[in-house]
Design a protein around this motif. Sequence first.
Motif, PDB file in Angstrom:
ATOM      1  N   MET A   1      19.709 -38.556  13.027  1.00 55.59           N
ATOM      2  CA  MET A   1      20.639 -39.167  13.958  1.00 55.59           C
ATOM      3  C   MET A   1      20.235 -38.784  15.379  1.00 55.59           C
ATOM      4  O   MET A   1      19.936 -37.633  15.661  1.00 55.59           O
ATOM      5  CB  MET A   1      22.051 -38.692  13.655  1.00 55.59           C
ATOM      6  CG  MET A   1      23.076 -39.251  14.574  1.00 55.59           C
ATOM      7  SD  MET A   1      24.723 -38.853  13.964  1.00 55.59           S
ATOM      8  CE  MET A   1      25.672 -39.593  15.221  1.00 55.59           C
ATOM      9  N   ILE A   2      20.212 -39.766  16.247  1.00 53.83           N
ATOM     10  CA  ILE A   2      19.857 -39.540  17.639  1.00 53.83           C
ATOM     11  C   ILE A   2      21.128 -39.198  18.403  1.00 53.83           C
ATOM     12  O   ILE A   2      22.131 -39.894  18.304  1.00 53.83           O
ATOM     13  CB  ILE A   2      19.187 -40.792  18.236  1.00 53.83           C
ATOM     14  CG1 ILE A   2      17.920 -41.103  17.449  1.00 53.83           C
ATOM     15  CG2 ILE A   2      18.894 -40.591  19.701  1.00 53.83           C
ATOM     16  CD1 ILE A   2      17.264 -42.412  17.822  1.00 53.83           C
ATOM     17  N   SER A   3      21.060 -38.122  19.169  1.00 59.83           N
ATOM     18  CA  SER A   3      22.267 -37.678  19.859  1.00 59.83           C
ATOM     19  C   SER A   3      22.395 -38.314  21.236  1.00 59.83           C
ATOM     20  O   SER A   3      21.418 -38.750  21.840  1.00 59.83           O
ATOM     21  CB  SER A   3      22.251 -36.159  19.994  1.00 59.83           C
ATOM     22  OG  SER A   3      21.138 -35.760  20.736  1.00 59.83           O
ATOM     23  N   ALA A   4      23.633 -38.341  21.695  1.00 52.30           N
ATOM     24  CA  ALA A   4      23.933 -38.881  23.015  1.00 52.30           C
ATOM     25  C   ALA A   4      23.334 -37.974  24.079  1.00 52.30           C
ATOM     26  O   ALA A   4      23.126 -36.775  23.856  1.00 52.30           O
ATOM     27  CB  ALA A   4      25.444 -38.983  23.196  1.00 52.30           C
ATOM     28  N   ARG A   5      23.035 -38.578  25.220  1.00 56.43           N
ATOM     29  CA  ARG A   5      22.466 -37.807  26.327  1.00 56.43           C
ATOM     30  C   ARG A   5      23.137 -38.199  27.638  1.00 56.43           C
ATOM     31  O   ARG A   5      23.601 -39.327  27.787  1.00 56.43           O
ATOM     32  CB  ARG A   5      20.960 -37.998  26.419  1.00 56.43           C
ATOM     33  CG  ARG A   5      20.570 -39.454  26.691  1.00 56.43           C
ATOM     34  CD  ARG A   5      19.128 -39.597  26.949  1.00 56.43           C
ATOM     35  NE  ARG A   5      18.946 -39.532  28.410  1.00 56.43           N
ATOM     36  CZ  ARG A   5      17.871 -39.909  29.018  1.00 56.43           C
ATOM     37  NH1 ARG A   5      16.854 -40.357  28.336  1.00 56.43           N
ATOM     38  NH2 ARG A   5      17.763 -39.845  30.327  1.00 56.43           N
ATOM     39  N   PRO A   6      23.140 -37.282  28.598  1.00 58.83           N
ATOM     40  CA  PRO A   6      23.746 -37.614  29.891  1.00 58.83           C
ATOM     41  C   PRO A   6      22.805 -38.488  30.729  1.00 58.83           C
ATOM     42  O   PRO A   6      21.581 -38.298  30.707  1.00 58.83           O
ATOM     43  CB  PRO A   6      23.962 -36.244  30.542  1.00 58.83           C
ATOM     44  CG  PRO A   6      22.977 -35.346  29.890  1.00 58.83           C
ATOM     45  CD  PRO A   6      22.739 -35.879  28.505  1.00 58.83           C
ATOM     46  N   VAL A   7      23.392 -39.434  31.431  1.00 60.41           N
ATOM     47  CA  VAL A   7      22.646 -40.319  32.323  1.00 60.41           C
ATOM     48  C   VAL A   7      23.367 -40.310  33.673  1.00 60.41           C
ATOM     49  O   VAL A   7      24.556 -40.597  33.736  1.00 60.41           O
ATOM     50  CB  VAL A   7      22.577 -41.766  31.767  1.00 60.41           C
ATOM     51  CG1 VAL A   7      21.865 -42.682  32.748  1.00 60.41           C
ATOM     52  CG2 VAL A   7      21.910 -41.788  30.404  1.00 60.41           C
ATOM     53  N   ARG A   8      22.631 -39.960  34.721  1.00 55.94           N
ATOM     54  CA  ARG A   8      23.205 -39.931  36.071  1.00 55.94           C
ATOM     55  C   ARG A   8      23.051 -41.303  36.722  1.00 55.94           C
ATOM     56  O   ARG A   8      21.953 -41.873  36.708  1.00 55.94           O
ATOM     57  CB  ARG A   8      22.522 -38.879  36.931  1.00 55.94           C
ATOM     58  CG  ARG A   8      22.812 -37.454  36.509  1.00 55.94           C
ATOM     59  CD  ARG A   8      22.034 -36.440  37.298  1.00 55.94           C
ATOM     60  NE  ARG A   8      20.596 -36.615  37.002  1.00 55.94           N
ATOM     61  CZ  ARG A   8      19.680 -36.889  37.927  1.00 55.94           C
ATOM     62  NH1 ARG A   8      19.994 -36.981  39.185  1.00 55.94           N
ATOM     63  NH2 ARG A   8      18.420 -37.049  37.590  1.00 55.94           N
ATOM     64  N   LEU A   9      24.142 -41.794  37.257  1.00 56.19           N
ATOM     65  CA  LEU A   9      24.154 -43.104  37.900  1.00 56.19           C
ATOM     66  C   LEU A   9      24.941 -43.019  39.209  1.00 56.19           C
ATOM     67  O   LEU A   9      25.796 -42.143  39.359  1.00 56.19           O
ATOM     68  CB  LEU A   9      24.874 -44.139  37.020  1.00 56.19           C
ATOM     69  CG  LEU A   9      24.487 -44.261  35.561  1.00 56.19           C
ATOM     70  CD1 LEU A   9      25.523 -45.104  34.826  1.00 56.19           C
ATOM     71  CD2 LEU A   9      23.112 -44.895  35.454  1.00 56.19           C
ATOM     72  N   PRO A  22      21.119 -43.259  23.074  1.00 53.68           N
ATOM     73  CA  PRO A  22      19.943 -43.916  23.669  1.00 53.68           C
ATOM     74  C   PRO A  22      19.948 -45.436  23.540  1.00 53.68           C
ATOM     75  O   PRO A  22      19.378 -46.134  24.364  1.00 53.68           O
ATOM     76  CB  PRO A  22      18.772 -43.310  22.885  1.00 53.68           C
ATOM     77  CG  PRO A  22      19.281 -42.002  22.413  1.00 53.68           C
ATOM     78  CD  PRO A  22      20.751 -42.194  22.145  1.00 53.68           C
ATOM     79  N   ARG A  23      20.613 -45.965  22.530  1.00 55.47           N
ATOM     80  CA  ARG A  23      20.630 -47.419  22.318  1.00 55.47           C
ATOM     81  C   ARG A  23      21.730 -48.134  23.118  1.00 55.47           C
ATOM     82  O   ARG A  23      21.815 -49.359  23.085  1.00 55.47           O
ATOM     83  CB  ARG A  23      20.804 -47.737  20.842  1.00 55.47           C
ATOM     84  CG  ARG A  23      22.132 -47.258  20.292  1.00 55.47           C
ATOM     85  CD  ARG A  23      22.192 -47.451  18.779  1.00 55.47           C
ATOM     86  NE  ARG A  23      23.347 -46.776  18.245  1.00 55.47           N
ATOM     87  CZ  ARG A  23      24.487 -47.389  17.923  1.00 55.47           C
ATOM     88  NH1 ARG A  23      24.575 -48.684  18.056  1.00 55.47           N
ATOM     89  NH2 ARG A  23      25.500 -46.708  17.445  1.00 55.47           N
ATOM     90  N   ALA A  24      22.551 -47.390  23.854  1.00 57.07           N
ATOM     91  CA  ALA A  24      23.652 -48.002  24.615  1.00 57.07           C
ATOM     92  C   ALA A  24      23.104 -48.822  25.770  1.00 57.07           C
ATOM     93  O   ALA A  24      22.222 -48.382  26.511  1.00 57.07           O
ATOM     94  CB  ALA A  24      24.588 -46.922  25.147  1.00 57.07           C
ATOM     95  N   THR A  25      23.647 -50.018  25.936  1.00 58.23           N
ATOM     96  CA  THR A  25      23.230 -50.849  27.066  1.00 58.23           C
ATOM     97  C   THR A  25      23.973 -50.411  28.324  1.00 58.23           C
ATOM     98  O   THR A  25      25.012 -49.744  28.258  1.00 58.23           O
ATOM     99  CB  THR A  25      23.537 -52.338  26.814  1.00 58.23           C
ATOM    100  OG1 THR A  25      24.954 -52.525  26.803  1.00 58.23           O
ATOM    101  CG2 THR A  25      22.905 -52.827  25.518  1.00 58.23           C
ATOM    102  N   LEU A  64      20.755 -56.307  28.723  1.00 63.08           N
ATOM    103  CA  LEU A  64      19.343 -56.151  28.389  1.00 63.08           C
ATOM    104  C   LEU A  64      18.753 -54.845  28.895  1.00 63.08           C
ATOM    105  O   LEU A  64      17.625 -54.504  28.556  1.00 63.08           O
ATOM    106  CB  LEU A  64      18.518 -57.320  28.950  1.00 63.08           C
ATOM    107  CG  LEU A  64      18.835 -58.689  28.381  1.00 63.08           C
ATOM    108  CD1 LEU A  64      17.923 -59.733  29.017  1.00 63.08           C
ATOM    109  CD2 LEU A  64      18.683 -58.702  26.871  1.00 63.08           C
ATOM    110  N   MET A  65      19.482 -54.121  29.701  1.00 64.62           N
ATOM    111  CA  MET A  65      19.008 -52.855  30.245  1.00 64.62           C
ATOM    112  C   MET A  65      19.727 -51.714  29.539  1.00 64.62           C
ATOM    113  O   MET A  65      20.950 -51.711  29.443  1.00 64.62           O
ATOM    114  CB  MET A  65      19.281 -52.786  31.753  1.00 64.62           C
ATOM    115  CG  MET A  65      18.769 -51.546  32.415  1.00 64.62           C
ATOM    116  SD  MET A  65      19.045 -51.633  34.212  1.00 64.62           S
ATOM    117  CE  MET A  65      17.844 -50.448  34.758  1.00 64.62           C
ATOM    118  N   LEU A  66      18.964 -50.772  29.038  1.00 64.44           N
ATOM    119  CA  LEU A  66      19.575 -49.607  28.425  1.00 64.44           C
ATOM    120  C   LEU A  66      20.176 -48.724  29.516  1.00 64.44           C
ATOM    121  O   LEU A  66      19.619 -48.626  30.613  1.00 64.44           O
ATOM    122  CB  LEU A  66      18.545 -48.824  27.623  1.00 64.44           C
ATOM    123  CG  LEU A  66      17.958 -49.555  26.411  1.00 64.44           C
ATOM    124  CD1 LEU A  66      16.840 -48.728  25.801  1.00 64.44           C
ATOM    125  CD2 LEU A  66      19.028 -49.874  25.386  1.00 64.44           C
ATOM    126  N   ALA A  67      21.260 -48.078  29.203  1.00 66.36           N
ATOM    127  CA  ALA A  67      21.886 -47.183  30.178  1.00 66.36           C
ATOM    128  C   ALA A  67      20.900 -46.100  30.599  1.00 66.36           C
ATOM    129  O   ALA A  67      20.849 -45.723  31.775  1.00 66.36           O
ATOM    130  CB  ALA A  67      23.159 -46.562  29.586  1.00 66.36           C
TER     131      ALA A  67
END
Length: 165
Positions: A1-9, A22-25, A64-67
């Motif tokens: 299972m791939i775990s969630a990761r933080p993304v700075r925006l 990782p698969r979240a758009t 179409l863009m991954l987060a």
Amino acid sequence: MISARPVRLTVNGTQTTVTVEPRATLADALRDELHLTGTHLGCEHGVCGACTVIVDGAAVRGCLMLAAQAEGREITTVEGLGSAAHLSALQLAFRKHHALQCGFCTAGILATAHALLTHEPHADEDRIREVISGNLCRCTGYLPIIAAIMEARIAYSDVQCEAAQ
């Protein structure tokens, strides 16, 4: 299972971090994590344009863009174009020309038009039609949409003139 990761925006001028799989758009992250539900998901294949947001100044399909691809990027959603108390010139023109229709596609069209007019404030009707052709309106009311964008060009031209001074 791939775990969630933080993304700075940076979204609508505010720096934030979302934790997503990782698969979240990008559209899903905006809607589900930041509750910015103005970004709509229509076809989820990049065809309809309902999910269009502005990433670093360019109109991008949020479905179409991954987060994760948006790490460190500046994102503007329809919520960032104006507020209920202070509508943007583009939003005011849409209201004046009754270009809102059912509203489902409106956020994507506003984002697309904003990106266009920011870079090309003197875009002619043919150019506006070309760019907006990537956004599908199932109400088929393109005439008021085009009229609204044409009217809003003045405000974007004024901003460009002020920036040049």
